[in-house]
Design a protein around this motif. Structure first.
Motif, short mmCIF file in Angstrom:
data_model
loop_
_atom_site.label_atom_id
_atom_site.label_comp_id
_atom_site.label_asym_id
_atom_site.label_seq_id
_atom_site.Cartn_x
_atom_site.Cartn_y
_atom_site.Cartn_z
N LYS A 160 -135.43 41.71 -88.08
CA LYS A 160 -135.10 43.02 -87.50
C LYS A 160 -136.35 43.73 -86.98
CE LYS A 160 -130.76 43.13 -89.08
NZ LYS A 160 -129.58 43.43 -88.35
N ASP A 161 -136.16 44.49 -85.93
CA ASP A 161 -137.20 45.36 -85.36
C ASP A 161 -138.51 44.63 -85.07
OD1 ASP A 161 -135.78 47.77 -85.10
OD2 ASP A 161 -135.95 48.11 -87.26
N VAL A 162 -138.42 43.53 -84.34
CA VAL A 162 -139.61 42.80 -83.92
C VAL A 162 -140.18 43.51 -82.70
CG1 VAL A 162 -140.52 40.57 -83.20
CG2 VAL A 162 -138.52 40.68 -84.68
N PRO A 163 -141.45 43.91 -82.71
CA PRO A 163 -141.99 44.68 -81.58
C PRO A 163 -142.33 43.83 -80.37
CG PRO A 163 -143.66 44.38 -83.24
CD PRO A 163 -142.41 43.78 -83.79
N THR A 164 -141.33 43.13 -79.86
CA THR A 164 -141.44 42.31 -78.65
C THR A 164 -140.20 42.58 -77.82
OG1 THR A 164 -142.53 40.59 -79.93
CG2 THR A 164 -141.67 39.94 -77.81
N SER A 165 -140.32 42.52 -76.52
CA SER A 165 -139.12 42.76 -75.70
C SER A 165 -138.12 41.62 -75.92
CB SER A 165 -139.50 42.89 -74.24
OG SER A 165 -139.83 41.63 -73.73
N PRO A 166 -136.84 41.94 -75.90
CA PRO A 166 -135.82 40.90 -76.10
C PRO A 166 -135.90 39.78 -75.07
CG PRO A 166 -134.83 43.06 -76.21
CD PRO A 166 -136.24 43.26 -75.79
N ARG A 167 -136.30 40.11 -73.85
CA ARG A 167 -136.38 39.11 -72.79
C ARG A 167 -137.42 38.04 -73.12
NH1 ARG A 167 -137.42 40.71 -66.50
NH2 ARG A 167 -137.24 38.62 -65.66
N LEU A 220 -136.65 33.85 -74.20
CA LEU A 220 -137.25 32.68 -73.55
C LEU A 220 -137.61 31.62 -74.58
CD1 LEU A 220 -139.60 34.35 -70.92
CD2 LEU A 220 -137.61 32.93 -70.47
N VAL A 221 -138.12 32.05 -75.72
CA VAL A 221 -138.50 31.11 -76.78
C VAL A 221 -137.27 30.65 -77.55
CG1 VAL A 221 -139.93 30.80 -78.82
CG2 VAL A 221 -140.76 32.18 -76.95
N ALA A 222 -136.31 31.55 -77.78
CA ALA A 222 -135.11 31.20 -78.53
C ALA A 222 -134.30 30.14 -77.79
CB ALA A 222 -134.26 32.44 -78.78
N ASP A 223 -134.30 30.18 -76.46
CA ASP A 223 -133.55 29.20 -75.68
C ASP A 223 -134.11 27.79 -75.84
OD1 ASP A 223 -131.86 31.16 -74.79
OD2 ASP A 223 -132.90 31.46 -72.88
N LEU A 224 -135.40 27.69 -76.18
CA LEU A 224 -136.02 26.37 -76.35
C LEU A 224 -135.47 25.61 -77.55
CD1 LEU A 224 -139.78 27.24 -75.72
CD2 LEU A 224 -138.24 26.03 -74.19
N ILE A 225 -135.06 26.35 -78.60
CA ILE A 225 -134.68 25.67 -79.85
C ILE A 225 -133.18 25.67 -80.11
CG2 ILE A 225 -136.90 26.14 -80.93
CD1 ILE A 225 -135.44 28.35 -82.57
N ARG A 226 -132.38 26.31 -79.29
CA ARG A 226 -130.94 26.38 -79.52
C ARG A 226 -130.31 24.98 -79.44
NH1 ARG A 226 -129.83 30.14 -76.09
NH2 ARG A 226 -129.91 31.83 -77.58
N ILE A 260 -141.60 22.26 -81.95
CA ILE A 260 -141.61 22.94 -80.65
C ILE A 260 -142.24 24.33 -80.80
CG2 ILE A 260 -140.13 24.05 -78.92
CD1 ILE A 260 -138.19 21.68 -79.27
N LEU A 261 -141.80 25.06 -81.84
CA LEU A 261 -142.32 26.41 -82.04
C LEU A 261 -143.79 26.42 -82.44
CD1 LEU A 261 -139.27 28.00 -83.86
CD2 LEU A 261 -140.03 28.42 -81.52
N LYS A 262 -144.21 25.40 -83.17
CA LYS A 262 -145.61 25.35 -83.63
C LYS A 262 -146.57 25.24 -82.45
CE LYS A 262 -148.58 23.00 -86.87
NZ LYS A 262 -148.58 23.54 -88.20
N PHE A 263 -146.17 24.48 -81.43
CA PHE A 263 -147.06 24.25 -80.30
C PHE A 263 -146.72 25.08 -79.06
CE2 PHE A 263 -147.34 20.38 -82.89
CZ PHE A 263 -148.70 20.45 -83.17
N GLU A 264 -145.79 26.00 -79.18
CA GLU A 264 -145.44 26.89 -78.06
C GLU A 264 -146.51 27.98 -77.96
OE1 GLU A 264 -143.88 28.57 -74.90
OE2 GLU A 264 -143.12 26.71 -75.75
N SER A 265 -146.96 28.27 -76.74
CA SER A 265 -148.06 29.22 -76.56
C SER A 265 -147.62 30.68 -76.54
CB SER A 265 -148.81 28.90 -75.27
OG SER A 265 -147.93 29.04 -74.17
N LYS A 266 -146.33 30.94 -76.32
CA LYS A 266 -145.87 32.33 -76.26
C LYS A 266 -145.92 32.96 -77.66
CE LYS A 266 -142.74 31.47 -72.40
NZ LYS A 266 -143.71 31.73 -71.38
N HIS A 267 -146.27 34.24 -77.72
CA HIS A 267 -146.49 34.88 -79.02
C HIS A 267 -145.23 35.05 -79.88
CE1 HIS A 267 -145.54 38.50 -76.63
NE2 HIS A 267 -145.16 39.02 -77.77
N PRO A 268 -144.00 35.16 -79.33
CA PRO A 268 -142.84 35.25 -80.24
C PRO A 268 -142.54 33.96 -81.01
CG PRO A 268 -142.28 36.10 -78.07
CD PRO A 268 -143.60 35.43 -77.95
N ALA A 269 -143.15 32.85 -80.58
CA ALA A 269 -142.87 31.57 -81.23
C ALA A 269 -143.28 31.56 -82.70
CB ALA A 269 -143.59 30.44 -80.48
#
Length: 160
Positions: free
Chosen positions: A35-42, A46-52, A62-71
């Protein structure tokens, strides 16, 4: 002679109902919320779509080596969901369970509204967005596992 059933007290019925609900929850999937993660939902989507729909251990890599900060936050959330599933199913080995990311969705959270100075005495509004993430981990359906195995055996027999 007919046997007469003894009527149960309401408190006993209520306890049995609560126990039945707890037992049903132990069979189900592992769920984790963020809850209340200080990142935009958009950005988070992008990262959530990678693991669905991906295998849980593959999603972790995948998440360990993803460069985006929400990963990093999603990786921690996935580990939490897997731990919740393990708590509900203590007799099953996590490696052999065949877990996959059943659902992951990102909802918008609260927006902090701030003001930024603009030219000629004006002010522009800056919206600092946050989000809520729900992640559900469960076993692969038995039918899907059977189909994969039959497909593999068909491919190997065709190759020979």
């Amino acid at each position: 002679m007919e046997t007469v059933e003894k009527k149960k007290k309401r408190s006993v019925i209520k306890k049995e109902k609560i126990q039945a609900i707890k037992d049903a929850a132990k069979i189900g999937p592992g769920v984790a919320y963020l809850k209340d993660v200080p990142t935009s939902p958009r950005k988070m989507r992008l990262v959530a779509d990678l693991i669905r729909g991906v295998d849980a251990f593959k999603a972790l890599s995948i998440l360990k080596f993803e460069s985006k900060h929400p990963a990093a936050k999603l990786e921690k959330l996935l580990l939490s969901a897997m731990a919740n599933w393990k708590t509900n199913h203590p007799d099953v080995d996590l490696d052999k369970a065949g877990l996959f990311v059943k659902e992951v969705f990102v909802d918008g959270g609260r927006i902090l509204k701030r003001l930024r100075p603009a030219p000629q005495g004006r002010a522009h509004r800056v919206r600092k967005r946050s989000n809520h993430v729900t992640l559900v981990v469960d076993r692969m359906p038995v039918e899907a596992n059977d189909k994969k195995e039959t497909k593999k055996t068909a491919e190997t027999s065709a190759a020979e």
